[in-house]
Design a protein around this motif. Structure first.
Motif, PDB file in Angstrom:
ATOM      1  N   PHE A   1      63.626  -8.336  96.190  1.00 34.55           N
ATOM      2  CA  PHE A   1      64.228  -7.327  95.320  1.00 34.55           C
ATOM      3  C   PHE A   1      64.434  -6.023  96.082  1.00 34.55           C
ATOM      4  CE2 PHE A   1      62.030  -9.470  91.466  1.00 34.55           C
ATOM      5  CZ  PHE A   1      63.060 -10.393  91.378  1.00 34.55           C
ATOM      6  N   LYS A   2      63.443  -5.694  96.940  1.00 30.14           N
ATOM      7  CA  LYS A   2      63.556  -4.467  97.735  1.00 30.14           C
ATOM      8  C   LYS A   2      64.700  -4.591  98.751  1.00 30.14           C
ATOM      9  CE  LYS A   2      61.275  -1.704  97.096  1.00 30.14           C
ATOM     10  NZ  LYS A   2      61.448  -0.527  96.205  1.00 30.14           N
ATOM     11  N   LEU A   3      64.851  -5.778  99.352  1.00 26.76           N
ATOM     12  CA  LEU A   3      65.955  -5.984 100.288  1.00 26.76           C
ATOM     13  C   LEU A   3      67.302  -5.873  99.581  1.00 26.76           C
ATOM     14  CD1 LEU A   3      64.735  -8.914 102.586  1.00 26.76           C
ATOM     15  CD2 LEU A   3      64.748  -6.463 103.060  1.00 26.76           C
ATOM     16  N   GLU A   4      67.366  -6.358  98.352  1.00 26.79           N
ATOM     17  CA  GLU A   4      68.605  -6.242  97.581  1.00 26.79           C
ATOM     18  C   GLU A   4      68.986  -4.771  97.393  1.00 26.79           C
ATOM     19  OE1 GLU A   4      68.196  -8.371  93.925  1.00 26.79           O
ATOM     20  OE2 GLU A   4      68.026 -10.327  94.897  1.00 26.79           O
ATOM     21  N   GLU A   5      67.968  -3.924  97.218  1.00 24.56           N
ATOM     22  CA  GLU A   5      68.232  -2.474  97.127  1.00 24.56           C
ATOM     23  C   GLU A   5      68.859  -1.960  98.413  1.00 24.56           C
ATOM     24  OE1 GLU A   5      65.609   0.639  95.388  1.00 24.56           O
ATOM     25  OE2 GLU A   5      64.250  -1.043  95.020  1.00 24.56           O
ATOM     26  N   TYR A   6      68.284  -2.364  99.553  1.00 25.22           N
ATOM     27  CA  TYR A   6      68.805  -1.917 100.838  1.00 25.22           C
ATOM     28  C   TYR A   6      70.219  -2.446 101.085  1.00 25.22           C
ATOM     29  CZ  TYR A   6      64.381   0.042 102.547  1.00 25.22           C
ATOM     30  OH  TYR A   6      63.267   0.816 102.727  1.00 25.22           O
ATOM     31  N   PHE A   7      70.495  -3.691 100.652  1.00 23.44           N
ATOM     32  CA  PHE A   7      71.806  -4.299 100.885  1.00 23.44           C
ATOM     33  C   PHE A   7      72.887  -3.770  99.940  1.00 23.44           C
ATOM     34  CE2 PHE A   7      69.403  -8.341 102.369  1.00 23.44           C
ATOM     35  CZ  PHE A   7      69.227  -7.792 103.630  1.00 23.44           C
ATOM     36  N   SER A   8      72.493  -3.063  98.884  1.00 22.22           N
ATOM     37  CA  SER A   8      73.444  -2.619  97.866  1.00 22.22           C
ATOM     38  C   SER A   8      74.465  -1.645  98.459  1.00 22.22           C
ATOM     39  CB  SER A   8      72.712  -1.956  96.699  1.00 22.22           C
ATOM     40  OG  SER A   8      72.071  -0.763  97.118  1.00 22.22           O
ATOM     41  N   GLU A   9      75.577  -1.463  97.745  1.00 21.49           N
ATOM     42  CA  GLU A   9      76.672  -0.619  98.223  1.00 21.49           C
ATOM     43  C   GLU A   9      76.241   0.833  98.408  1.00 21.49           C
ATOM     44  OE1 GLU A   9      80.016  -1.071  95.679  1.00 21.49           O
ATOM     45  OE2 GLU A   9      80.223  -3.231  96.044  1.00 21.49           O
TER      46      GLU A   9
END
Length: 366
Positions: free
Chosen positions: A33-41
């Protein structure tokens, strides 16, 4: 002196990488979930990586823990030290970027076990970088502790054990729950603000379009707005965060009303948590109605909890023949309560008494 500093750095970096890796491996879904934050636009703008966040998370945390073992036992020193250096350089850049631009408020370096502010995370990485540079410059002093055969066995065993741990927690529950919704937690008490706690200070900023240009105004300036100013938006600017209770943003909304006070007073409450019904596991969803009927027969109030919209709720109920109501709660909050999608949570007067992955539904105690 050089050898002492090198060996200290070896032990310090090795143990820290093992601890950090194992803490995140305890909850790889949370790290994803934290990586998804980093990968977000809004952060790194790499949205194409979001579908692979979990696989990347599992690889990173296993690699991190195993690198710590490899450093301690002296396995392939050149590869190990180079890997440590490249990893810490990348994460130092990432934590600095997050801190300077205030993009991600918690790096997730130690999962939910230890929360660090962005600048604390960056400082931690700078310290690690210092000790890894010592190792990099003194690689010749990092000698194997055991024979080549024993060293190989230790490294291969660490990879196998980490892989098994990852498999286990992904299909069951974290071995240790560090989240605010651990078993034994009373949700009402977790939302309480202690008397005398420092309140948050928030300044309201109003945005008006003046002569075609957006301008910001404070509340005191609203009486002096230029003629023809058109309201655009309002922003709440946090001046000081103040005390934030461990549990916040928790709700149980149905048809626009919040029923959390009423539901958390239930002596027997069974919640099926499915934060995203659009991506929930079919195997788990098909079990819910049977569990619902068993729980009702034993006097339980049964509800679903989701962040999905009414269309997805209706679709899920139809496809799985579900007859209980779904209440709305913030998606991040539901992901914090439990990682499986769906999962099972049992409460007694607001206190969490049992949490289960849907694959462990046979262990449900009613």
């Amino acid at each position: 002196m050089k050898n002492i500093l090198t060996q200290f750095s070896r032990i310090f970096v090795g143990l820290l990488f093992i601890i950090s890796g194992l803490i995140k491996l305890n909850d790889p879904v949370g790290f994803s979930f934290k990586l998804e934050e980093y990968f977000s636009e809004g952060v790194l703008n790499l949205p194409f990586l979001i579908p692979y966040a979990l696989a990347i998370a599992v690889f990173i945390v296993i690699f991190e823990a195993v690198l710590g073992v490899m450093l301690l036992v002296g396995f392939k020193t050149r590869f190990t030290v180079w890997s440590l250096l490249l990893m810490i350089v990348f994460f130092t850049f990432l934590t600095f970027y997050s801190a300077y631009f205030n993009k991600v408020t918690d790096c997730g370096c130690f999962g939910d076990a230890l929360k660090l502010t962005p600048w604390e995370s960056f400082t931690k990485d700078v310290v690690l970088l210092f000790f890894i540079l010592i190792l990099f410059l003194n690689q010749v002093l990092i000698r194997p502790l055991f024979s080549k055969k024993i060293t190989n066995v230790i490294v291969v065993s660490s990879i196998g054990l980490c892989a098994f741990m990852g498999y286990w927690v992904l299909n069951h529950l974290p071995l240790k729950d560090f989240r605010a919704y651990a078993v034994g937690t009373n949700i009402q008490k977790g939302m309480e603000i202690p008397e005398g706690a420092e309140p948050a200070v928030v300044e309201m900023i109003f945005i008006y379009k003046v002569n075609g240009v957006d301008q910001e105004f404070k509340a005191d300036d609203l009486g002096k707005l230029p003629e023809g100013a058109v309201f655009v938006d309002r922003i709440d600017k946090v001046i000081s965060k103040g005390y934030e209770p461990p549990i916040h943003d928790f709700s149980m909304e149905l048809d626009g009303s919040d029923y959390k006070d009423e539901l958390l007073a239930e002596p027997k409450l069974l919640m099926f948590v499915a934060y995203d019904l659009g991506s929930s596991e079919k195997e788990g969803m098909q079990q819910l109605e049977k569990l619902h009927q068993e729980a009702v027969a034993k006097g339980y109030k049964v509800i679903g909890m989701t962040a999905s919209d009414q269309n997805l709720i209706a679709k899920a109920k139809k496809e799985n023949n579900l007859t209980f109501d779904f209440y709305f709660c913030d998606g991040t909050t539901l992901k914090t309560i439990e990682r499986a999608n769906p999962s099972i949570v049992v409460l007694n007067n607001g206190t969490i008494v049992q949490k289960l992955h849907y694959k462990d539904s046979d262990d449900l105690k009613l």
